[in-house]
Design a protein around this motif. Structure first.
Motif: not given
Length: 129
Positions: A48-57, A34-44
């Motif tokens: 800037g590859r993803g829309t900034f989403d403070e709630a997700t981070i 789960n940490w690895r998947a969350d790290a990928r999401t946060t890294r994106d």
């Protein structure tokens, strides 16, 4: 995004006079997945590859804090390896808390997240996955 892990058990054992940390259940492996998947999401998001989403981070970082605390509390061995393993999770927890405090400051958050990823790598390097 995150799976709640209800149980996790760690045990410290000695093998051939070398302290080795063994995961007695798949709980730790599930958390790391789960940490690895969350790290990928946060890294994106932070790259800037993803829309900034403070709630997700925020959710990711809060999960890191809670999981690291739970893991650290379950490491009860007194060997040098056990103490090192526990300390690494305590450091990770502290670094995740700092990142939570820097959510509104994107450059600081990026630096904090980079430090978290270094924490992960150093632990994997020391304990050989």
């Amino acid at each position: 995004m995150r799976t709640v892990v209800t149980s996790l058990s760690l045990s410290i054992v000695m093998i051939a006079a070398t302290p080795v940390i063994v995961v007695a259940a798949s709980g730790l492996r599930g958390i790391m997945h789960n940490w690895r998947a969350d790290a990928r999401t946060t890294r994106d998001i932070l790259s800037g590859r993803g829309t900034f989403d403070e709630a997700t981070i925020r959710e990711v970082l809060q999960g890191y804090v809670a999981d690291a605390e739970r893991i650290g509390a379950q490491v009860t061995g007194n060997t040098a390896a056990a103490r090192d393993f526990k300390q690494r999770f305590m450091t990770f927890q502290t670094d995740a808390q700092k990142a939570l405090g820097d959510l509104a400051q994107r450059p600081a958050l990026q630096a904090d997240f980079s430090r978290l990823m270094s924490d992960c790598q150093s632990c994997h390097d020391a304990f050989k996955d």
